[in-house]
Motif scaffolding. Sequence first.
Motif, short mmCIF file in Angstrom:
data_model
loop_
_atom_site.label_atom_id
_atom_site.label_comp_id
_atom_site.label_asym_id
_atom_site.label_seq_id
_atom_site.Cartn_x
_atom_site.Cartn_y
_atom_site.Cartn_z
N ALA A 113 47.82 34.02 38.37
CA ALA A 113 46.85 35.09 38.14
C ALA A 113 45.60 34.57 37.45
CB ALA A 113 47.49 36.20 37.31
N VAL A 114 45.79 33.71 36.45
CA VAL A 114 44.65 33.15 35.72
C VAL A 114 43.77 32.32 36.66
CG1 VAL A 114 43.96 31.52 33.92
CG2 VAL A 114 45.79 33.16 33.48
N GLU A 115 44.38 31.49 37.48
CA GLU A 115 43.59 30.63 38.36
C GLU A 115 42.83 31.43 39.41
OE1 GLU A 115 46.20 27.64 39.87
OE2 GLU A 115 46.14 26.46 38.00
N GLU A 116 43.45 32.45 39.98
CA GLU A 116 42.77 33.28 40.97
C GLU A 116 41.55 33.98 40.35
OE1 GLU A 116 45.59 36.00 42.58
OE2 GLU A 116 46.54 34.51 43.89
N TRP A 117 41.75 34.54 39.15
CA TRP A 117 40.67 35.25 38.47
C TRP A 117 39.58 34.29 38.02
CZ3 TRP A 117 38.40 35.45 33.63
CH2 TRP A 117 37.68 36.60 33.32
N SER A 118 39.99 33.12 37.52
CA SER A 118 39.04 32.16 36.97
C SER A 118 38.09 31.61 38.04
CB SER A 118 39.78 31.00 36.30
OG SER A 118 40.58 31.46 35.24
N VAL A 119 38.62 31.35 39.22
CA VAL A 119 37.78 30.81 40.30
C VAL A 119 36.63 31.78 40.60
CG1 VAL A 119 37.73 30.30 42.77
CG2 VAL A 119 39.56 29.37 41.35
N LYS A 120 36.92 33.07 40.64
CA LYS A 120 35.87 34.07 40.90
C LYS A 120 34.90 34.16 39.73
CE LYS A 120 38.75 36.86 43.98
NZ LYS A 120 39.35 38.19 44.22
#
Length: 311
Positions: free
Chosen positions: A158-165
């Motif tokens: 979840a962190v990586e998906e949100w962080s990329v955006k």
Amino acid sequence: MTETSQEIRVLVVDDSPISRKLLEHTLAEARYTLSFAKDGADALRLFAERPPDLVIADWELPDIPGPELCRIVRTKFDGAYTYLMLLTSNSDKKSIAEGLAAGADDYLTKPFDAGELRARIGVGQRVIEMHREIEAKTKALSLDARTDPLTGLANRRAVEEWSVKQISGAVRHGYPIWVVLADLDSYKPATDLFGHAAGDAMLQAFGEIIKKNTRVSDMCGHMGGDQFIFVISHVSRENMNLVLNRLRDKIANYDFFFHDVALPLFANFGLAGSEGGERLELRTMLQQADGALLEAKRAAQTPLSEMTVKK
């Protein structure tokens, strides 16, 4: 109309009729729904009725100072995210840091330039819309797939998906973005001394601390083991130091007990990011934050023998 294109409700808090009129005129052409309060008490009353999306508050109000209003809003109305901006004639860095530490997201010195005010409010609008998007998507996603079952925080996926955006938005719009890795270094000694149940309880306590001290517009999560992550935007490097120092104080002053035994919490942090305008990638930022974390751990060098119960 989509969730992120809704009108932004702006509350102006200023005891001066002239200042209120000037702000109304400055924002007249924008797609905002404006309301006005003449003091802090009036603003809090409007908050209780329906929290606004964005607040522009004068630092010097007749009943409570602007920073104190920010502190009350963050404490009393933490269920809904509101972007807080302070207007001040004081350019002293210490005072400004006080306002930001109280919960303000941004500030502008008076007399203000109309174009700069609109631009800063535009930044706030992007943060608000990003929060709405995150909230809408979070409701649509399976929480189990993106939540760490032990701490209740976002998991690595979840962190990586949100962080990329978020990083993509920072690169596109030029705002600051930071990744902070944190190692809970008291976890392993607690596990060695008292077993995995103590370590798990310590991870849960640490997760609760960072969750309470992370803005709704930012992200915190559990990467696995004793490592946690924060992704923080729209904060300068100087103020990131304030954020981390405040978090260190919260951790140091936290009373953690396992089976009626008081144990200390201690953690180290590694910071990486940009003030804005740089090409960034999450993988590179994680590597840099991990390097900074290793340096912090070498500097701290808390030996196992110091993991003793609190007296």
